[in-house]
Design a protein around this motif. Structure first.
Motif, PDB file in Angstrom:
ATOM      1  N   ALA A 147       1.009  -2.038  -7.707  1.00 41.71           N
ATOM      2  CA  ALA A 147      -0.318  -2.463  -7.272  1.00 41.71           C
ATOM      3  C   ALA A 147      -0.722  -1.774  -5.979  1.00 41.71           C
ATOM      4  O   ALA A 147       0.116  -1.492  -5.111  1.00 41.71           O
ATOM      5  N   ALA A 148      -2.016  -1.510  -5.830  1.00 36.62           N
ATOM      6  CA  ALA A 148      -2.553  -0.902  -4.615  1.00 36.62           C
ATOM      7  C   ALA A 148      -2.388  -1.853  -3.434  1.00 36.62           C
ATOM      8  O   ALA A 148      -2.281  -3.067  -3.590  1.00 36.62           O
ATOM      9  N   VAL A 149      -2.385  -1.285  -2.239  1.00 36.75           N
ATOM     10  CA  VAL A 149      -2.229  -2.040  -1.006  1.00 36.75           C
ATOM     11  C   VAL A 149      -3.604  -2.388  -0.453  1.00 36.75           C
ATOM     12  O   VAL A 149      -4.517  -1.560  -0.452  1.00 36.75           O
ATOM     13  N   GLY A 150      -3.767  -3.623   0.027  1.00 37.48           N
ATOM     14  CA  GLY A 150      -5.047  -4.066   0.541  1.00 37.48           C
ATOM     15  C   GLY A 150      -5.278  -3.669   1.984  1.00 37.48           C
ATOM     16  O   GLY A 150      -4.354  -3.296   2.711  1.00 37.48           O
ATOM     17  N   GLY A 151      -6.549  -3.757   2.408  1.00 30.42           N
ATOM     18  CA  GLY A 151      -6.893  -3.509   3.803  1.00 30.42           C
ATOM     19  C   GLY A 151      -8.056  -2.545   3.970  1.00 30.42           C
ATOM     20  O   GLY A 151      -8.274  -1.659   3.140  1.00 30.42           O
ATOM     21  N   GLU A 152      -8.789  -2.711   5.079  1.00 32.39           N
ATOM     22  CA  GLU A 152      -9.972  -1.891   5.322  1.00 32.39           C
ATOM     23  C   GLU A 152      -9.624  -0.433   5.574  1.00 32.39           C
ATOM     24  O   GLU A 152     -10.308   0.469   5.087  1.00 32.39           O
ATOM     25  N   ARG A 153      -8.571  -0.158   6.327  1.00 34.67           N
ATOM     26  CA  ARG A 153      -8.227   1.244   6.620  1.00 34.67           C
ATOM     27  C   ARG A 153      -7.808   1.974   5.350  1.00 34.67           C
ATOM     28  O   ARG A 153      -8.172   3.135   5.139  1.00 34.67           O
ATOM     29  N   VAL A 154      -7.024   1.307   4.502  1.00 37.34           N
ATOM     30  CA  VAL A 154      -6.630   1.907   3.224  1.00 37.34           C
ATOM     31  C   VAL A 154      -7.870   2.208   2.399  1.00 37.34           C
ATOM     32  O   VAL A 154      -8.002   3.272   1.782  1.00 37.34           O
ATOM     33  N   ALA A 155      -8.800   1.263   2.384  1.00 29.88           N
ATOM     34  CA  ALA A 155     -10.027   1.423   1.608  1.00 29.88           C
ATOM     35  C   ALA A 155     -10.859   2.597   2.120  1.00 29.88           C
ATOM     36  O   ALA A 155     -11.371   3.405   1.328  1.00 29.88           O
ATOM     37  N   GLN A 156     -11.010   2.692   3.423  1.00 31.67           N
ATOM     38  CA  GLN A 156     -11.805   3.786   3.993  1.00 31.67           C
ATOM     39  C   GLN A 156     -11.172   5.137   3.698  1.00 31.67           C
ATOM     40  O   GLN A 156     -11.869   6.110   3.381  1.00 31.67           O
TER      41      GLN A 156
END
Length: 440
Positions: free
Chosen positions: A191-200
């Motif tokens: 599964a992908a890792v959560g978080g705003e920096r990962v998303a950006q």
């Protein structure tokens, strides 16, 4: 001069960039309390999403600490805990991003009642969609039931301005932030890792492929879709910011963001979307077959493209959108099974599983929702041959068929008997009274 304090209650908006509630509070108040309440009534529904949520909360706390503040964490009923904290810190008001689910509506209603009782100001903010669910209305109706006219209005709609992250967040003195829970285990190993920096970072790395999106987004084996959906579901990314980065309002990728908004405005008007047929007069003559349902859930139906999709779901907590259409269509239109258990299975595994899009898309495929051609059916073999022509996607997720070359992998029941007997793979499920032409 007295110090003014506000609370920002985070829900599915786990970011600091383009967060209207947070930006407004930081501009208008001296002290701002970013709050997340771990609600036990939501715990345990999806270990994958719980893990993604907690990863996102940990990163949000780190980011807020870098701005001088913190993420305050409480456990219990979100309304009671928010009001209790507001009284503790002497807050004047509470800011909250508005949402569309039945649960969210009930939370907002209860929070408004409690704020009125305790003389607190409550303000609801946008932020979960590009265009707010109630901003576009057809003549004589409360929401759009068909996508095409909604899309035309959506492309012309005025958008709010994208907001920068606050430069500083200041907490009241002496406030105990509370502890984040230990990171739980998910069920999907990849599964992908959560978080705003990962998303950006994911958004930056994917954007250079945008001009090829129309050519690549249905390529199952190519796997070049954005995979931004979990980050949009949890608000680690602002959907408005993503739309602005993508540019062309009528482009194929932005059209997908519009589909997301479309189902949000449908759900706002029809909160029973997860359990009740949306289309009036929809005929629901479903079979109930526990063994077939289990085979579909576990990826052992004997239909390779379906099994590949369901195994990807279990491994990654995510599934390619084309595979979602194929697997949902197979359950409802081929096996003739009810769409509601399908909603529940997807909701259990998907990192991006939300009420609006998961249920809305399931109803579209099942013929009970917003599809203007509700009786259409997707032939799984034709879909596989079109979107996985060389069989790479199937061989990746169904290793029992790794030795079968080319498009023959999509119909192993047609292989010579001596070859088929060597494969540890089941024959297609039999459906009483059905004679699918693609099995002949």
């Amino acid at each position: 001069m007295s110090t003014r304090t506000a609370i920002v209650l985070f829900t599915r908006d786990l970011r600091v960039h383009d967060h209207p509630a947070l930006a407004t509070a930081c501009a208008a108040f001296d002290r701002v309390v970013p709050l997340y309440v771990l609600d036990p009534t939501l715990a345990g529904h999806s270990p994958n999403r719980t893990r993604f949520l907690h990863q996102s909360l940990a990163e949000l706390r780190e980011t807020l600490r870098g701005l001088g503040g913190d993420l305050v964490v409480r456990r219990g009923d979100p309304v009671a805990e928010t009001v209790r904290l507001a009284r503790e810190v002497g807050a004047e008001g509470i800011g909250l991003s508005t949402d569309v689910s039945r649960y969210a509506h009930r939370r907002e209603r209860r929070l408004r009642e409690e704020c009125e009782r305790h003389r607190l100001f409550l303000r609801l903010f946008p932020g979960l969609t590009v265009v707010e669910p109630g901003a576009l209305r057809p003549t004589g109706g409360d929401h759009y039931r068909v996508f095409s006219p909604y899309f035309r209005g959506w492309t012309r709609a005025e958008r709010r301005s994208e907001l920068a992250a606050p430069r500083r967040v200041t907490l009241p003195d002496g406030l105990q932030a509370g502890r984040l829970p230990a990171l739980p285990k998910g069920e999907s190993p990849d599964a992908a890792v959560g978080g705003e920096r990962v998303a950006q970072r994911r958004l930056r790395e994917w954007l250079p492929t945008l001009d090829r999106y129309d050519d690549i987004h249905d390529d199952l084996a190519g796997d070049e879709t954005s995979r931004l959906s979990p980050y949009l579901r949890w608000g680690c990314l602002s959907p408005l910011a993503v739309a602005e980065r993508a540019g062309d309002r009528e482009g194929p990728f932005v059209r997908q963001l519009c589909w997301r908004d479309f189902y949000y405005q449908v759900t706002a008007a029809f909160p029973e979307i997860s359990t009740v047929a949306y289309r009036r007069g929809a005929k629901e003559e479903w079979r109930y077959d526990a063994e077939a349902m289990a085979a579909w859930t576990e990826g052992r139906t004997g239909m390779p493209i379906v099994d590949a999709g369901m195994r990807q779901l279990r491994a990654e907590g995510w599934m390619h959108n084309r595979a979602r259409l194929i697997t949902a269509g197979y359950l409802t239109k081929v096996l003739g099974l009810d769409w509601r258990p399908g909603v529940e299975v997807f909701s259990h595994w998907l990192l991006d599983g939300d009420v609006a899009n998961n249920s809305g898309n399931w109803q579209w495929v099942a013929g009970t929702g917003n599809d203007s051609r509700p009786y259409r059916s997707l032939n799984p073999v034709r879909q596989a041959e079109r979107y996985d022509p060389d069989g790479g996607y199937v061989r990746r997720w169904v290793p029992e068929l790794a030795s079968v070359q080319g498009r023959a992998v999509h119909q192993p029941w047609r292989l010579p008997d001596e070859v088929r007997r060597r494969l540890d793979y089941p024959p297609p499920l039999e459906v009483p009274g059905a004679d699918p032409v693609w099995l002949r």
